[in-house]
Design a protein around this motif. Structure first.
Motif, PDB file in Angstrom:
ATOM      1  N   TYR A 125      -5.839  -4.700 -31.806  1.00 56.86           N
ATOM      2  CA  TYR A 125      -6.417  -5.813 -31.056  1.00 56.86           C
ATOM      3  C   TYR A 125      -6.669  -5.379 -29.615  1.00 56.86           C
ATOM      4  O   TYR A 125      -6.111  -4.386 -29.124  1.00 56.86           O
ATOM      5  N   ALA A 126      -7.532  -6.134 -28.926  1.00 58.16           N
ATOM      6  CA  ALA A 126      -7.794  -5.968 -27.495  1.00 58.16           C
ATOM      7  C   ALA A 126      -7.307  -7.216 -26.777  1.00 58.16           C
ATOM      8  O   ALA A 126      -7.417  -8.332 -27.299  1.00 58.16           O
ATOM      9  N   ALA A 127      -6.756  -7.044 -25.564  1.00 59.17           N
ATOM     10  CA  ALA A 127      -6.151  -8.156 -24.839  1.00 59.17           C
ATOM     11  C   ALA A 127      -6.592  -8.141 -23.378  1.00 59.17           C
ATOM     12  O   ALA A 127      -6.866  -7.072 -22.807  1.00 59.17           O
ATOM     13  N   ALA A 128      -6.671  -9.333 -22.789  1.00 60.83           N
ATOM     14  CA  ALA A 128      -6.976  -9.489 -21.369  1.00 60.83           C
ATOM     15  C   ALA A 128      -6.179 -10.676 -20.849  1.00 60.83           C
ATOM     16  O   ALA A 128      -6.044 -11.700 -21.542  1.00 60.83           O
ATOM     17  N   GLU A 129      -5.640 -10.560 -19.626  1.00 60.00           N
ATOM     18  CA  GLU A 129      -4.818 -11.614 -19.025  1.00 60.00           C
ATOM     19  C   GLU A 129      -5.143 -11.731 -17.538  1.00 60.00           C
ATOM     20  O   GLU A 129      -5.489 -10.744 -16.883  1.00 60.00           O
ATOM     21  N   LEU A 130      -4.997 -12.944 -17.030  1.00 60.43           N
ATOM     22  CA  LEU A 130      -5.173 -13.241 -15.610  1.00 60.43           C
ATOM     23  C   LEU A 130      -4.038 -14.171 -15.201  1.00 60.43           C
ATOM     24  O   LEU A 130      -3.703 -15.107 -15.944  1.00 60.43           O
ATOM     25  N   GLY A 131      -3.433 -13.920 -14.036  1.00 60.02           N
ATOM     26  CA  GLY A 131      -2.320 -14.777 -13.654  1.00 60.02           C
ATOM     27  C   GLY A 131      -1.763 -14.455 -12.284  1.00 60.02           C
ATOM     28  O   GLY A 131      -2.374 -13.736 -11.484  1.00 60.02           O
ATOM     29  N   MET A 132      -0.596 -15.014 -12.043  1.00 59.81           N
ATOM     30  CA  MET A 132       0.085 -14.881 -10.761  1.00 59.81           C
ATOM     31  C   MET A 132       1.234 -13.889 -10.887  1.00 59.81           C
ATOM     32  O   MET A 132       1.920 -13.841 -11.913  1.00 59.81           O
ATOM     33  N   ASN A 133       1.437 -13.149  -9.811  1.00 60.99           N
ATOM     34  CA  ASN A 133       2.558 -12.219  -9.705  1.00 60.99           C
ATOM     35  C   ASN A 133       3.353 -12.572  -8.443  1.00 60.99           C
ATOM     36  O   ASN A 133       2.821 -12.471  -7.323  1.00 60.99           O
ATOM     37  N   PHE A 134       4.569 -13.009  -8.659  1.00 59.97           N
ATOM     38  CA  PHE A 134       5.456 -13.313  -7.527  1.00 59.97           C
ATOM     39  C   PHE A 134       6.247 -12.037  -7.226  1.00 59.97           C
ATOM     40  O   PHE A 134       7.255 -11.736  -7.884  1.00 59.97           O
ATOM     41  N   LEU A 135       5.770 -11.290  -6.231  1.00 58.48           N
ATOM     42  CA  LEU A 135       6.318  -9.981  -5.907  1.00 58.48           C
ATOM     43  C   LEU A 135       7.455 -10.134  -4.887  1.00 58.48           C
ATOM     44  O   LEU A 135       7.297 -10.796  -3.846  1.00 58.48           O
ATOM     45  N   MET A 136       8.577  -9.508  -5.189  1.00 58.84           N
ATOM     46  CA  MET A 136       9.765  -9.560  -4.326  1.00 58.84           C
ATOM     47  C   MET A 136      10.114  -8.143  -3.907  1.00 58.84           C
ATOM     48  O   MET A 136      10.671  -7.364  -4.690  1.00 58.84           O
ATOM     49  N   ALA A 137       9.731  -7.793  -2.676  1.00 52.87           N
ATOM     50  CA  ALA A 137       9.926  -6.432  -2.162  1.00 52.87           C
ATOM     51  C   ALA A 137      11.236  -6.351  -1.397  1.00 52.87           C
ATOM     52  O   ALA A 137      11.642  -7.298  -0.697  1.00 52.87           O
ATOM     53  N   ASN A 138      11.888  -5.206  -1.511  1.00 61.50           N
ATOM     54  CA  ASN A 138      13.155  -4.971  -0.810  1.00 61.50           C
ATOM     55  C   ASN A 138      13.201  -3.530  -0.316  1.00 61.50           C
ATOM     56  O   ASN A 138      12.840  -2.602  -1.051  1.00 61.50           O
ATOM     57  N   ALA A 139      13.632  -3.372   0.918  1.00 58.28           N
ATOM     58  CA  ALA A 139      13.771  -2.043   1.526  1.00 58.28           C
ATOM     59  C   ALA A 139      15.150  -1.958   2.165  1.00 58.28           C
ATOM     60  O   ALA A 139      15.597  -2.888   2.847  1.00 58.28           O
ATOM     61  N   SER A 140      15.826  -0.856   1.940  1.00 59.83           N
ATOM     62  CA  SER A 140      17.155  -0.648   2.506  1.00 59.83           C
ATOM     63  C   SER A 140      17.297   0.807   2.940  1.00 59.83           C
ATOM     64  O   SER A 140      16.689   1.706   2.345  1.00 59.83           O
ATOM     65  N   ALA A 141      18.099   1.035   3.967  1.00 57.39           N
ATOM     66  CA  ALA A 141      18.307   2.397   4.477  1.00 57.39           C
ATOM     67  C   ALA A 141      19.624   2.442   5.224  1.00 57.39           C
ATOM     68  O   ALA A 141      20.159   1.409   5.668  1.00 57.39           O
ATOM     69  N   THR A 142      20.135   3.647   5.368  1.00 59.82           N
ATOM     70  CA  THR A 142      21.352   3.886   6.142  1.00 59.82           C
ATOM     71  C   THR A 142      20.949   4.648   7.399  1.00 59.82           C
ATOM     72  O   THR A 142      20.508   5.811   7.311  1.00 59.82           O
ATOM     73  N   ILE A 143      21.045   3.994   8.540  1.00 59.71           N
ATOM     74  CA  ILE A 143      20.617   4.560   9.815  1.00 59.71           C
ATOM     75  C   ILE A 143      21.817   4.588  10.752  1.00 59.71           C
ATOM     76  O   ILE A 143      22.425   3.543  11.030  1.00 59.71           O
ATOM     77  N   ALA A 144      22.177   5.782  11.201  1.00 57.13           N
ATOM     78  CA  ALA A 144      23.307   5.973  12.117  1.00 57.13           C
ATOM     79  C   ALA A 144      24.573   5.335  11.573  1.00 57.13           C
ATOM     80  O   ALA A 144      25.323   4.654  12.291  1.00 57.13           O
ATOM     81  N   GLY A 145      24.768   5.503  10.266  1.00 54.36           N
ATOM     82  CA  GLY A 145      25.967   4.977   9.646  1.00 54.36           C
ATOM     83  C   GLY A 145      25.928   3.494   9.380  1.00 54.36           C
ATOM     84  O   GLY A 145      26.927   2.906   8.932  1.00 54.36           O
ATOM     85  N   MET A 146      24.772   2.862   9.620  1.00 57.28           N
ATOM     86  CA  MET A 146      24.654   1.414   9.393  1.00 57.28           C
ATOM     87  C   MET A 146      23.673   1.158   8.242  1.00 57.28           C
ATOM     88  O   MET A 146      22.627   1.814   8.154  1.00 57.28           O
ATOM     89  N   ASN A 147      24.049   0.199   7.385  1.00 57.77           N
ATOM     90  CA  ASN A 147      23.186  -0.189   6.271  1.00 57.77           C
ATOM     91  C   ASN A 147      22.232  -1.287   6.742  1.00 57.77           C
ATOM     92  O   ASN A 147      22.664  -2.370   7.170  1.00 57.77           O
ATOM     93  N   VAL A 148      20.982  -0.982   6.656  1.00 59.26           N
ATOM     94  CA  VAL A 148      19.948  -1.922   7.088  1.00 59.26           C
ATOM     95  C   VAL A 148      19.074  -2.244   5.871  1.00 59.26           C
ATOM     96  O   VAL A 148      18.669  -1.336   5.125  1.00 59.26           O
ATOM     97  N   SER A 149      18.778  -3.515   5.681  1.00 61.53           N
ATOM     98  CA  SER A 149      17.934  -3.941   4.550  1.00 61.53           C
ATOM     99  C   SER A 149      16.991  -5.050   4.997  1.00 61.53           C
ATOM    100  O   SER A 149      17.276  -5.796   5.945  1.00 61.53           O
ATOM    101  N   GLN A 150      15.887  -5.132   4.311  1.00 60.86           N
ATOM    102  CA  GLN A 150      14.890  -6.160   4.594  1.00 60.86           C
ATOM    103  C   GLN A 150      14.195  -6.526   3.281  1.00 60.86           C
ATOM    104  O   GLN A 150      13.920  -5.645   2.453  1.00 60.86           O
ATOM    105  N   SER A 151      13.906  -7.809   3.088  1.00 60.00           N
ATOM    106  CA  SER A 151      13.234  -8.274   1.870  1.00 60.00           C
ATOM    107  C   SER A 151      12.075  -9.191   2.234  1.00 60.00           C
ATOM    108  O   SER A 151      12.051  -9.815   3.294  1.00 60.00           O
ATOM    109  N   ASN A 152      11.139  -9.267   1.331  1.00 61.90           N
ATOM    110  CA  ASN A 152       9.954 -10.089   1.545  1.00 61.90           C
ATOM    111  C   ASN A 152       9.422 -10.532   0.185  1.00 61.90           C
ATOM    112  O   ASN A 152       9.519  -9.792  -0.811  1.00 61.90           O
ATOM    113  N   THR A 153       8.885 -11.735   0.118  1.00 61.30           N
ATOM    114  CA  THR A 153       8.313 -12.281  -1.117  1.00 61.30           C
ATOM    115  C   THR A 153       6.861 -12.629  -0.871  1.00 61.30           C
ATOM    116  O   THR A 153       6.521 -13.254   0.146  1.00 61.30           O
TER     117      THR A 153
END
Length: 255
Positions: free
Chosen positions: A175-203
């Motif tokens: 079969y062949a398929a096609a779809e259209l819709g919404m994507n609720f994207l939840m991004a997250n970034a984290s890092a260890t800088i100078a011994g500190m854990n830093v994180s940031q998220s966005n939707t």
């Protein structure tokens, strides 16, 4: 004188004897009575043959309510096309793996998660579908400057509406398929800088589409395997977010 009287007496005696024998003899039937009886005997069959013969009415034709139903070739084809008769609604579950490609690979690692699928068959070979689920994401390590690396991932909560067309008898085969819709994207970034854990998220919410092709194993064992190309930000101003998806699922036919 005595002789005359004697002769008369003898004559009377003889006459009396003759009359007695005549009365005792059986009488012969008259010739006219027998034909009359035979005529009356033959008159009855003649009368019965002359009467008009009675015919039975024809049996009534079967009405539409009592006439047996006939199965057409089209009905037989539809029944053979589905393992559950002529059912049109179905539910299914898919497990989807999405490998980010291009710019999207710099923002997230592999996405994987379950999807719930509902389907309705509009035509013998065309099925409308709806899928909703959640795609977890693995981290990808990317440099963020000053010699530091960050861990990035983008999860997705998709709601997709679409259709698929079966090239053989539904619901089996390619079969062949096609779809259209919404994507609720939840991004997250984290890092260890100078011994500190830093994180940031966005939707963020993005409109996207999927184009794919799949194969259902058989009508009796509807295992569904699909390969798709996903575009997650059709209306977004950022760079293209693309992924190649591979899913495996199973269908249940309701009514």
């Amino acid at each position: 004188m005595n002789r005359i009287e004697l002769a008369a007496c003898c004559g009377l005696a003889a006459l009396a004897a003759l009359s007695t024998s005549a009365a005792a003899a059986p009488k012969k039937p008259k010739h006219g009575a027998a034909p009359a009886a035979s005529a009356s005997a033959t008159a009855a069959p003649a009368a019965s043959s002359a009467a008009p013969a009675q015919t039975l009415p024809p049996p009534p034709a079967p009405s539409a309510a009592t006439a047996p139903a006939t199965v057409t070739d089209e009905d037989a084809a539809h029944a053979a096309a589905s393992p559950e008769g002529d059912k049109k609604f179905s539910l299914g579950a898919d497990l989807l793996f999405v490998l980010p490609v291009g710019d999207f690979a710099n923002a997230t690692g592999l996405q994987v998660g379950p999807l719930i699928r509902a389907g309705y068959r509009f035509m013998p070979q065309l099925e409308g579908t709806a899928r909703i689920g959640y795609l977890f994401a693995f981290n990808t390590s990317q440099p963020i400057g000053n010699g530091y690396n960050g861990n990035l991932h983008v999860a997705d909560l998709p709601i997709w509406l679409g259709a698929r067309y079966f090239f053989m008898d539904w619901p089996a085969g390619p079969y062949a398929a096609a779809e259209l819709g919404m994507n609720f994207l939840m991004a997250n970034a984290s890092a260890t800088i100078a011994g500190m854990n830093v994180s940031q998220s966005n939707t963020d919410t993005r409109v996207g589409f999927n184009l794919g092709a799949g194969y259902v194993w058989s009508k009796e064992l509807p295992i569904d395997v699909r390969l798709q190309l996903s575009y997650f930000n059709l209306a977004g101003p950022e760079k293209a977010l693309l992924g190649i998806g591979l899913s495996a699922g199973y269908s249940f036919f309701l009514f």
